[in-house]
Design a protein around this motif. Structure first.
Motif, PDB file in Angstrom:
ATOM      1  N   THR A 134       1.008  -1.214   0.027  1.00  0.00           N
ATOM      2  CA  THR A 134       0.015  -0.100   0.029  1.00  0.00           C
ATOM      3  C   THR A 134       0.655   1.193   0.051  1.00  0.00           C
ATOM      4  OG1 THR A 134      -0.193   0.046   2.291  1.00  0.00           O
ATOM      5  CG2 THR A 134      -1.830  -1.218   1.359  1.00  0.00           C
ATOM      6  N   LYS A 135       2.231   0.973   0.223  1.00  0.00           N
ATOM      7  CA  LYS A 135       3.310   2.373   0.354  1.00  0.00           C
ATOM      8  C   LYS A 135       2.683   3.155   1.438  1.00  0.00           C
ATOM      9  CE  LYS A 135       4.738   2.161  -4.175  1.00  0.00           C
ATOM     10  NZ  LYS A 135       4.575   0.749  -4.791  1.00  0.00           N
ATOM     11  N   GLU A 136       1.893   2.647   2.352  1.00  0.00           N
ATOM     12  CA  GLU A 136       1.423   3.438   3.650  1.00  0.00           C
ATOM     13  C   GLU A 136       2.351   3.067   4.968  1.00  0.00           C
ATOM     14  OE1 GLU A 136      -2.850   3.315   6.196  1.00  0.00           O
ATOM     15  OE2 GLU A 136      -2.383   1.646   4.700  1.00  0.00           O
ATOM     16  N   SER A 137       2.756   4.368   5.490  1.00  0.00           N
ATOM     17  CA  SER A 137       3.425   4.365   6.912  1.00  0.00           C
ATOM     18  C   SER A 137       2.120   3.967   7.939  1.00  0.00           C
ATOM     19  CB  SER A 137       4.008   5.512   7.157  1.00  0.00           C
ATOM     20  OG  SER A 137       5.139   5.714   6.035  1.00  0.00           O
ATOM     21  N   PHE A 138       2.731   3.123   8.666  1.00  0.00           N
ATOM     22  CA  PHE A 138       1.732   2.819   9.873  1.00  0.00           C
ATOM     23  C   PHE A 138       2.839   1.933  10.880  1.00  0.00           C
ATOM     24  CE2 PHE A 138       0.892  -0.634   6.671  1.00  0.00           C
ATOM     25  CZ  PHE A 138       1.214  -1.832   7.537  1.00  0.00           C
ATOM     26  N   ILE A 139       2.141   2.144  12.159  1.00  0.00           N
ATOM     27  CA  ILE A 139       3.003   1.379  13.254  1.00  0.00           C
ATOM     28  C   ILE A 139       2.078  -0.155  13.468  1.00  0.00           C
ATOM     29  CG2 ILE A 139       3.148   1.593  15.604  1.00  0.00           C
ATOM     30  CD1 ILE A 139       3.212   4.777  15.242  1.00  0.00           C
ATOM     31  N   ILE A 140       2.912  -0.955  13.864  1.00  0.00           N
ATOM     32  CA  ILE A 140       2.692  -2.382  14.197  1.00  0.00           C
ATOM     33  C   ILE A 140       2.750  -2.342  15.769  1.00  0.00           C
ATOM     34  CG2 ILE A 140       2.953  -4.567  13.969  1.00  0.00           C
ATOM     35  CD1 ILE A 140       4.193  -3.961  11.327  1.00  0.00           C
ATOM     36  N   LEU A 141       1.736  -2.708  16.487  1.00  0.00           N
ATOM     37  CA  LEU A 141       1.721  -2.779  17.990  1.00  0.00           C
ATOM     38  C   LEU A 141       1.383  -3.990  18.343  1.00  0.00           C
ATOM     39  CD1 LEU A 141      -0.105   0.628  18.872  1.00  0.00           C
ATOM     40  CD2 LEU A 141       2.247   0.250  18.866  1.00  0.00           C
ATOM     41  N   GLU A 142       1.927  -4.728  19.367  1.00  0.00           N
ATOM     42  CA  GLU A 142       1.544  -5.910  20.034  1.00  0.00           C
ATOM     43  C   GLU A 142       0.362  -5.461  20.853  1.00  0.00           C
ATOM     44  OE1 GLU A 142       2.833  -8.741  19.810  1.00  0.00           O
ATOM     45  OE2 GLU A 142       4.749  -8.405  18.583  1.00  0.00           O
ATOM     46  N   HIS A 143      -0.449  -6.464  21.399  1.00  0.00           N
ATOM     47  CA  HIS A 143      -1.628  -6.408  22.337  1.00  0.00           C
ATOM     48  C   HIS A 143      -1.159  -5.824  23.568  1.00  0.00           C
ATOM     49  CE1 HIS A 143      -1.478 -10.866  23.424  1.00  0.00           C
ATOM     50  NE2 HIS A 143      -0.446 -10.143  24.021  1.00  0.00           N
ATOM     51  N   ASP A 144      -0.033  -5.585  23.944  1.00  0.00           N
ATOM     52  CA  ASP A 144       0.269  -5.172  25.426  1.00  0.00           C
ATOM     53  C   ASP A 144       1.055  -3.806  25.308  1.00  0.00           C
ATOM     54  OD1 ASP A 144       2.602  -6.159  24.470  1.00  0.00           O
ATOM     55  OD2 ASP A 144       3.153  -7.564  26.134  1.00  0.00           O
ATOM     56  N   VAL A 145       0.655  -3.008  24.419  1.00  0.00           N
ATOM     57  CA  VAL A 145       1.651  -1.815  24.235  1.00  0.00           C
ATOM     58  C   VAL A 145       0.455  -0.856  25.314  1.00  0.00           C
ATOM     59  CG1 VAL A 145       2.149   0.096  22.930  1.00  0.00           C
ATOM     60  CG2 VAL A 145       2.635  -2.216  22.309  1.00  0.00           C
ATOM     61  N   GLU A 146       1.361   0.126  25.894  1.00  0.00           N
ATOM     62  CA  GLU A 146       0.472   1.131  26.554  1.00  0.00           C
ATOM     63  C   GLU A 146       1.437   2.481  26.470  1.00  0.00           C
ATOM     64  OE1 GLU A 146      -0.236   0.707  30.787  1.00  0.00           O
ATOM     65  OE2 GLU A 146      -1.238   2.661  31.005  1.00  0.00           O
ATOM     66  N   PHE A 147       0.580   3.478  25.750  1.00  0.00           N
ATOM     67  CA  PHE A 147       1.476   4.745  25.698  1.00  0.00           C
ATOM     68  C   PHE A 147       1.041   5.449  27.069  1.00  0.00           C
ATOM     69  CE2 PHE A 147       0.754   3.239  21.245  1.00  0.00           C
ATOM     70  CZ  PHE A 147       1.555   3.740  20.596  1.00  0.00           C
ATOM     71  N   THR A 148       2.188   6.318  27.123  1.00  0.00           N
ATOM     72  CA  THR A 148       2.021   7.230  28.271  1.00  0.00           C
ATOM     73  C   THR A 148       1.999   8.389  28.210  1.00  0.00           C
ATOM     74  OG1 THR A 148       4.575   7.036  28.622  1.00  0.00           O
ATOM     75  CG2 THR A 148       3.619   5.371  29.821  1.00  0.00           C
ATOM     76  N   SER A 149       2.300   8.751  26.806  1.00  0.00           N
ATOM     77  CA  SER A 149       2.067  10.161  26.346  1.00  0.00           C
ATOM     78  C   SER A 149       1.586  10.363  25.077  1.00  0.00           C
ATOM     79  CB  SER A 149       3.159  11.066  26.702  1.00  0.00           C
ATOM     80  OG  SER A 149       4.400  10.414  25.944  1.00  0.00           O
ATOM     81  N   LYS A 150       1.441  11.491  24.690  1.00  0.00           N
ATOM     82  CA  LYS A 150       1.042  11.779  23.230  1.00  0.00           C
ATOM     83  C   LYS A 150       2.104  11.480  22.239  1.00  0.00           C
ATOM     84  CE  LYS A 150      -1.808  14.247  20.451  1.00  0.00           C
ATOM     85  NZ  LYS A 150      -3.188  13.733  20.250  1.00  0.00           N
TER      86      LYS A 150
END
Length: 158
Positions: free
Chosen positions: A87-103
């Motif tokens: 797709t030539k699209e940039s994206f992020i791959i996350l595991e199911h146990d990720v937690e973001f702590t900020s923006k």
């Protein structure tokens, strides 16, 4: 930026954790959605059908009983990498146990087009997630909890 949260369909723990990750990613500003990965029950057949091989020169894969789960994890990422290229699209791959702590602040891509927001665990059970010094985008890395080698295989000691 688009983000995919890998989870295993009908696995209650994985799906519950993925819902938390999805909420955390959205709160961090990512356009996120669940991506159903490859489970251990279908991994070996799919792996073989794709013509992929395992380098088992050192015997590590035949000495562990989680081969099918490891291949399922790899194939889940592999399918998203393939989607990214197609797709030539940039994206992020996350595991199911990720937690973001900020923006989330989108990092610049390196010359390969791939950016790792953390440091891979590489199989060591002796590491914990700790903030990357100076990080302003909530990125974390794993740090070794053992004081000396050979008890670990982390980049801190090797």
């Amino acid at each position: 930026m688009k983000a995919y949260v890998i989870t295993i369909k009908d696995n209650k723990l994985s799906e519950a954790s993925a819902k938390k990750t999805l909420a955390s990613a959205k709160k961090a500003g990512l356009d996120s959605e669940i991506y159903y990965g490859v489970d251990k029950y279908n991994s070996l057949a799919l792996f073989e059908s794709l013509g992929l091989n395992i380098d088992n020169t050192n015997g590590v894969w035949t000495t562990h009983n989680y081969l099918d789960s490891g291949i399922g994890c790899f194939l889940s990422h592999y399918s998203l990498w393939t989607k990214c290229v197609q797709t030539k699209e940039s994206f992020i791959i996350l595991e199911h146990d990720v937690e973001f702590t900020s923006k989330f602040i989108e990092p610049p891509l390196n010359n390969t087009g791939i950016t790792n927001l953390g440091e891979p665990l590489r199989g060591s059970k002796y590491k914990d997630w700790t903030p990357i010094p100076g990080s302003t985008n909530g990125t974390y890395r794993r740090m070794c909890r053992v004081s000396t080698p050979p008890d670990c295989d982390c980049e801190q000691h090797h």
